[in-house]
Design a protein around this motif. Structure first.
Motif, PDB file in Angstrom:
ATOM      1  N   ILE A 125       0.842  -1.197   0.000  1.00  0.00           N
ATOM      2  CA  ILE A 125       0.000   0.000   0.000  1.00  0.00           C
ATOM      3  C   ILE A 125       0.879   1.249   0.000  1.00  0.00           C
ATOM      4  N   HIS A 126       1.860   1.292   0.894  1.00  0.00           N
ATOM      5  CA  HIS A 126       2.747   2.458   0.997  1.00  0.00           C
ATOM      6  C   HIS A 126       3.497   2.699  -0.319  1.00  0.00           C
ATOM      7  N   GLY A 127       4.092   1.649  -0.862  1.00  0.00           N
ATOM      8  CA  GLY A 127       4.866   1.792  -2.096  1.00  0.00           C
ATOM      9  C   GLY A 127       4.018   2.245  -3.266  1.00  0.00           C
ATOM     10  N   ALA A 128       2.842   1.646  -3.411  1.00  0.00           N
ATOM     11  CA  ALA A 128       1.952   2.007  -4.516  1.00  0.00           C
ATOM     12  C   ALA A 128       1.452   3.439  -4.366  1.00  0.00           C
ATOM     13  N   GLU A 129       1.106   3.836  -3.154  1.00  0.00           N
ATOM     14  CA  GLU A 129       0.632   5.203  -2.935  1.00  0.00           C
ATOM     15  C   GLU A 129       1.729   6.229  -3.175  1.00  0.00           C
ATOM     16  N   LYS A 130       2.950   5.889  -2.808  1.00  0.00           N
ATOM     17  CA  LYS A 130       4.070   6.813  -3.027  1.00  0.00           C
ATOM     18  C   LYS A 130       4.256   7.076  -4.522  1.00  0.00           C
ATOM     19  N   ILE A 131       4.222   6.016  -5.317  1.00  0.00           N
ATOM     20  CA  ILE A 131       4.374   6.183  -6.771  1.00  0.00           C
ATOM     21  C   ILE A 131       3.154   6.898  -7.346  1.00  0.00           C
ATOM     22  N   ALA A 132       1.953   6.597  -6.850  1.00  0.00           N
ATOM     23  CA  ALA A 132       0.743   7.279  -7.331  1.00  0.00           C
ATOM     24  C   ALA A 132       0.862   8.780  -7.138  1.00  0.00           C
ATOM     25  N   GLN A 133       1.398   9.200  -6.008  1.00  0.00           N
ATOM     26  CA  GLN A 133       1.584  10.631  -5.755  1.00  0.00           C
ATOM     27  C   GLN A 133       2.620  11.226  -6.710  1.00  0.00           C
ATOM     28  N   GLU A 134       3.687  10.463  -6.988  1.00  0.00           N
ATOM     29  CA  GLU A 134       4.709  10.952  -7.924  1.00  0.00           C
ATOM     30  C   GLU A 134       4.145  11.092  -9.329  1.00  0.00           C
ATOM     31  N   VAL A 135       3.298  10.147  -9.733  1.00  0.00           N
ATOM     32  CA  VAL A 135       2.700  10.186 -11.074  1.00  0.00           C
ATOM     33  C   VAL A 135       1.885  11.460 -11.256  1.00  0.00           C
ATOM     34  N   VAL A 136       1.174  11.865 -10.222  1.00  0.00           N
ATOM     35  CA  VAL A 136       0.345  13.069 -10.290  1.00  0.00           C
ATOM     36  C   VAL A 136       1.215  14.319 -10.390  1.00  0.00           C
ATOM     37  N   LYS A 137       2.319  14.357  -9.664  1.00  0.00           N
ATOM     38  CA  LYS A 137       3.129  15.569  -9.548  1.00  0.00           C
ATOM     39  C   LYS A 137       4.268  15.670 -10.560  1.00  0.00           C
ATOM     40  N   ASN A 138       4.667  14.545 -11.155  1.00  0.00           N
ATOM     41  CA  ASN A 138       5.913  14.514 -11.906  1.00  0.00           C
ATOM     42  C   ASN A 138       5.684  13.931 -13.301  1.00  0.00           C
ATOM     43  N   ASP A 139       5.830  14.783 -14.323  1.00  0.00           N
ATOM     44  CA  ASP A 139       5.648  14.328 -15.704  1.00  0.00           C
ATOM     45  C   ASP A 139       6.634  13.238 -16.080  1.00  0.00           C
ATOM     46  N   SER A 140       7.847  13.329 -15.586  1.00  0.00           N
ATOM     47  CA  SER A 140       8.861  12.318 -15.890  1.00  0.00           C
ATOM     48  C   SER A 140       8.452  10.947 -15.358  1.00  0.00           C
ATOM     49  N   MET A 141       7.913  10.911 -14.146  1.00  0.00           N
ATOM     50  CA  MET A 141       7.445   9.646 -13.578  1.00  0.00           C
ATOM     51  C   MET A 141       6.268   9.112 -14.373  1.00  0.00           C
ATOM     52  N   ARG A 142       5.348   9.982 -14.745  1.00  0.00           N
ATOM     53  CA  ARG A 142       4.198   9.560 -15.549  1.00  0.00           C
ATOM     54  C   ARG A 142       4.667   8.958 -16.863  1.00  0.00           C
ATOM     55  N   ASN A 143       5.655   9.580 -17.504  1.00  0.00           N
ATOM     56  CA  ASN A 143       6.191   9.053 -18.760  1.00  0.00           C
ATOM     57  C   ASN A 143       6.875   7.709 -18.556  1.00  0.00           C
TER      58      ASN A 143
END
Length: 108
Positions: free
Chosen positions: A67-85
């Protein structure tokens, strides 16, 4: 089964140049933890596997770690275009026919 999506691709070991055994290990260095968290995120996004199954497949981790790991990446995806890409690229490696407009996390 949907769960084979992760096992079949072993996508992040290629994408991040990480040994598969390291991904499943207890190592906590950033170069291992980040790809592991991305694996947790994608397993939650792309499968209906229970948290316990995701944790077991990623080195016998507790469901709360998933849960923690998935939520951390979910937050990065929202804030960071590079992570989303990065996530988009990995998804296309796993299943090129799965076309997505954007990686909208279910946890945000």
């Amino acid at each position: 089964s949907e769960w084979r999506t992760y096992e079949r691709g072993r996508w992040d070991t290629d994408h991040f140049n990480v040994k598969y055994d390291d991904l499943l290990s207890s190592k906590r260095t950033a170069d291992i933890v980040h790809p592991r968290q991305i694996a947790m995120y994608l397993c939650r996004q792309m499968t209906t596997a229970p948290l316990q199954a995701v944790g077991k497949a990623l080195g016998n981790r507790d469901h709360t770690t998933v849960i923690h790991g998935a939520e951390k990446i979910a937050q990065e995806v929202v804030k960071n275009d590079s992570m989303r890409n990065t996530i988009d690229i990995i998804i296309k490696k796993i299943n090129p026919s799965w076309v997505i407009n954007s990686c909208t996390p279910v946890f945000a």
